[in-house]
Write a protein that holds these residues in place. Structure first.
Motif, PDB file in Angstrom:
ATOM      1  N   ASP A  22      23.861  -2.668   5.788  1.00 40.24           N
ATOM      2  CA  ASP A  22      24.038  -2.853   4.336  1.00 40.24           C
ATOM      3  C   ASP A  22      24.550  -1.578   3.685  1.00 40.24           C
ATOM      4  O   ASP A  22      25.450  -1.616   2.844  1.00 40.24           O
ATOM      5  CB  ASP A  22      22.722  -3.275   3.677  1.00 40.24           C
ATOM      6  CG  ASP A  22      22.280  -4.673   4.075  1.00 40.24           C
ATOM      7  OD1 ASP A  22      23.128  -5.431   4.606  1.00 40.24           O
ATOM      8  OD2 ASP A  22      21.095  -4.994   3.864  1.00 40.24           O
ATOM      9  N   HIS A  23      23.965  -0.447   4.077  1.00 38.19           N
ATOM     10  CA  HIS A  23      24.381   0.840   3.508  1.00 38.19           C
ATOM     11  C   HIS A  23      25.837   1.133   3.854  1.00 38.19           C
ATOM     12  O   HIS A  23      26.609   1.565   3.001  1.00 38.19           O
ATOM     13  CB  HIS A  23      23.466   1.956   4.028  1.00 38.19           C
ATOM     14  CG  HIS A  23      23.721   3.278   3.406  1.00 38.19           C
ATOM     15  ND1 HIS A  23      23.318   3.579   2.120  1.00 38.19           N
ATOM     16  CD2 HIS A  23      24.364   4.380   3.870  1.00 38.19           C
ATOM     17  CE1 HIS A  23      23.694   4.816   1.833  1.00 38.19           C
ATOM     18  NE2 HIS A  23      24.317   5.323   2.875  1.00 38.19           N
ATOM     19  N   ALA A  24      26.209   0.878   5.108  1.00 32.13           N
ATOM     20  CA  ALA A  24      27.595   1.117   5.540  1.00 32.13           C
ATOM     21  C   ALA A  24      28.556   0.231   4.759  1.00 32.13           C
ATOM     22  O   ALA A  24      29.619   0.682   4.333  1.00 32.13           O
ATOM     23  CB  ALA A  24      27.722   0.865   7.044  1.00 32.13           C
ATOM     24  N   ARG A  25      28.176  -1.018   4.561  1.00 36.25           N
ATOM     25  CA  ARG A  25      29.047  -1.936   3.817  1.00 36.25           C
ATOM     26  C   ARG A  25      29.194  -1.480   2.367  1.00 36.25           C
ATOM     27  O   ARG A  25      30.291  -1.468   1.818  1.00 36.25           O
ATOM     28  CB  ARG A  25      28.459  -3.346   3.892  1.00 36.25           C
ATOM     29  CG  ARG A  25      29.372  -4.429   3.363  1.00 36.25           C
ATOM     30  CD  ARG A  25      28.907  -5.856   3.650  1.00 36.25           C
ATOM     31  NE  ARG A  25      27.471  -6.095   3.569  1.00 36.25           N
ATOM     32  CZ  ARG A  25      26.634  -6.135   4.623  1.00 36.25           C
ATOM     33  NH1 ARG A  25      27.090  -5.913   5.839  1.00 36.25           N
ATOM     34  NH2 ARG A  25      25.342  -6.366   4.451  1.00 36.25           N
ATOM     35  N   ARG A  26      28.084  -1.059   1.732  1.00 34.70           N
ATOM     36  CA  ARG A  26      28.154  -0.592   0.339  1.00 34.70           C
ATOM     37  C   ARG A  26      29.004   0.667   0.208  1.00 34.70           C
ATOM     38  O   ARG A  26      29.734   0.829  -0.767  1.00 34.70           O
ATOM     39  CB  ARG A  26      26.750  -0.313  -0.204  1.00 34.70           C
ATOM     40  CG  ARG A  26      26.005  -1.538  -0.645  1.00 34.70           C
ATOM     41  CD  ARG A  26      24.775  -1.187  -1.461  1.00 34.70           C
ATOM     42  NE  ARG A  26      23.924  -0.191  -0.844  1.00 34.70           N
ATOM     43  CZ  ARG A  26      22.956  -0.426   0.030  1.00 34.70           C
ATOM     44  NH1 ARG A  26      22.725  -1.665   0.416  1.00 34.70           N
ATOM     45  NH2 ARG A  26      22.220   0.544   0.525  1.00 34.70           N
ATOM     46  N   ARG A  27      28.874   1.560   1.167  1.00 36.32           N
ATOM     47  CA  ARG A  27      29.620   2.825   1.133  1.00 36.32           C
ATOM     48  C   ARG A  27      31.038   2.701   1.683  1.00 36.32           C
ATOM     49  O   ARG A  27      31.791   3.673   1.650  1.00 36.32           O
ATOM     50  CB  ARG A  27      28.876   3.899   1.940  1.00 36.32           C
ATOM     51  CG  ARG A  27      27.528   4.244   1.429  1.00 36.32           C
ATOM     52  CD  ARG A  27      27.657   5.074   0.189  1.00 36.32           C
ATOM     53  NE  ARG A  27      26.329   5.387  -0.329  1.00 36.32           N
ATOM     54  CZ  ARG A  27      26.054   6.421  -1.045  1.00 36.32           C
ATOM     55  NH1 ARG A  27      26.991   7.262  -1.355  1.00 36.32           N
ATOM     56  NH2 ARG A  27      24.831   6.608  -1.472  1.00 36.32           N
ATOM     57  N   LYS A  28      31.337   1.534   2.253  1.00 34.17           N
ATOM     58  CA  LYS A  28      32.645   1.313   2.890  1.00 34.17           C
ATOM     59  C   LYS A  28      32.903   2.386   3.946  1.00 34.17           C
ATOM     60  O   LYS A  28      33.951   3.028   3.977  1.00 34.17           O
ATOM     61  CB  LYS A  28      33.762   1.276   1.847  1.00 34.17           C
ATOM     62  CG  LYS A  28      33.603   0.121   0.886  1.00 34.17           C
ATOM     63  CD  LYS A  28      34.713   0.060  -0.122  1.00 34.17           C
ATOM     64  CE  LYS A  28      34.462  -1.144  -1.015  1.00 34.17           C
ATOM     65  NZ  LYS A  28      35.174  -1.140  -2.220  1.00 34.17           N
ATOM     66  N   ALA A  29      31.883   2.578   4.781  1.00 30.97           N
ATOM     67  CA  ALA A  29      31.969   3.554   5.867  1.00 30.97           C
ATOM     68  C   ALA A  29      31.450   2.882   7.125  1.00 30.97           C
ATOM     69  O   ALA A  29      30.775   1.857   7.078  1.00 30.97           O
ATOM     70  CB  ALA A  29      31.113   4.783   5.547  1.00 30.97           C
ATOM     71  N   SER A  30      31.784   3.484   8.275  1.00 35.90           N
ATOM     72  CA  SER A  30      31.297   2.912   9.530  1.00 35.90           C
ATOM     73  C   SER A  30      29.842   3.313   9.739  1.00 35.90           C
ATOM     74  O   SER A  30      29.386   4.346   9.246  1.00 35.90           O
ATOM     75  CB  SER A  30      32.155   3.405  10.700  1.00 35.90           C
ATOM     76  OG  SER A  30      31.913   4.777  10.932  1.00 35.90           O
ATOM     77  N   GLN A  31      29.140   2.494  10.494  1.00 33.44           N
ATOM     78  CA  GLN A  31      27.759   2.800  10.813  1.00 33.44           C
ATOM     79  C   GLN A  31      27.681   4.089  11.631  1.00 33.44           C
ATOM     80  O   GLN A  31      26.765   4.894  11.452  1.00 33.44           O
ATOM     81  CB  GLN A  31      27.109   1.640  11.569  1.00 33.44           C
ATOM     82  CG  GLN A  31      26.944   0.406  10.706  1.00 33.44           C
ATOM     83  CD  GLN A  31      26.282  -0.746  11.427  1.00 33.44           C
ATOM     84  OE1 GLN A  31      25.476  -0.526  12.322  1.00 33.44           O
ATOM     85  NE2 GLN A  31      26.612  -1.971  11.040  1.00 33.44           N
TER      86      GLN A  31
END
Length: 143
Positions: A22-31
């Motif tokens: 969820d955090h990666a999706r919100r930040r538009k960054a890879s896990q």
């Protein structure tokens, strides 16, 4: 190892894996990028300093909050003390025949006071809101 990358396989609890996704999706960054940044931050020598600074800021804020609460409690205590002193000075003693009626009236007033206090605590308005309104009404220029 210098340069290149090393593959690691880790197991995460399901709720932590969901939070990471969820955090990666919100930040538009890879896990992977988030995990790398977290590890770099955790392993960096200044991590303890950053944690200490963060805790110091929180403690400072809590100290200010407690000092403000202490001031409000002191203000309330002084206000109550002045009211009691004024009331005791201005209220004449009751004649013997009126004591029973005064107690009955006092119980009735106390019940109304408690009901009003409960209602205000649940629904408002609060005293500080009334003070601000009184101040605004007393000075129409707003200064």
């Amino acid at each position: 190892m210098s340069g290149g990358q090393v593959k690691r396989s880790v197991r995460l609890p399901a709720d932590l894996a969901r939070a990471l996704a969820d955090h990666a999706r919100r930040r538009k960054a890879s896990q992977t990028a988030i995990i790398e940044a977290a590890l770099v931050s955790f392993l960096s020598p200044d991590a303890a300093d950053r944690l200490e600074a963060s805790l110091s800021r929180r403690l400072d804020r809590l100290t200010r909050d407690v000092e403000r609460l202490e001031w409000h409690v002191e203000l309330s205590n002084e206000t109550l003390a002045l009211f009691i002193r004024s009331w005791l000075s201005a209220t004449p003693p009751l004649p013997d025949g009126a004591v029973k009626a005064a107690h009955a009236q006092g119980r009735e007033r106390w019940t109304r006071f408690i009901d009003t206090l409960n209602r205000r605590m649940e629904l408002g308005p609060r005293f500080r809101e009334e003070l601000a309104e009184d101040r605004t009404n007393a000075d129409p220029t707003g200064s």
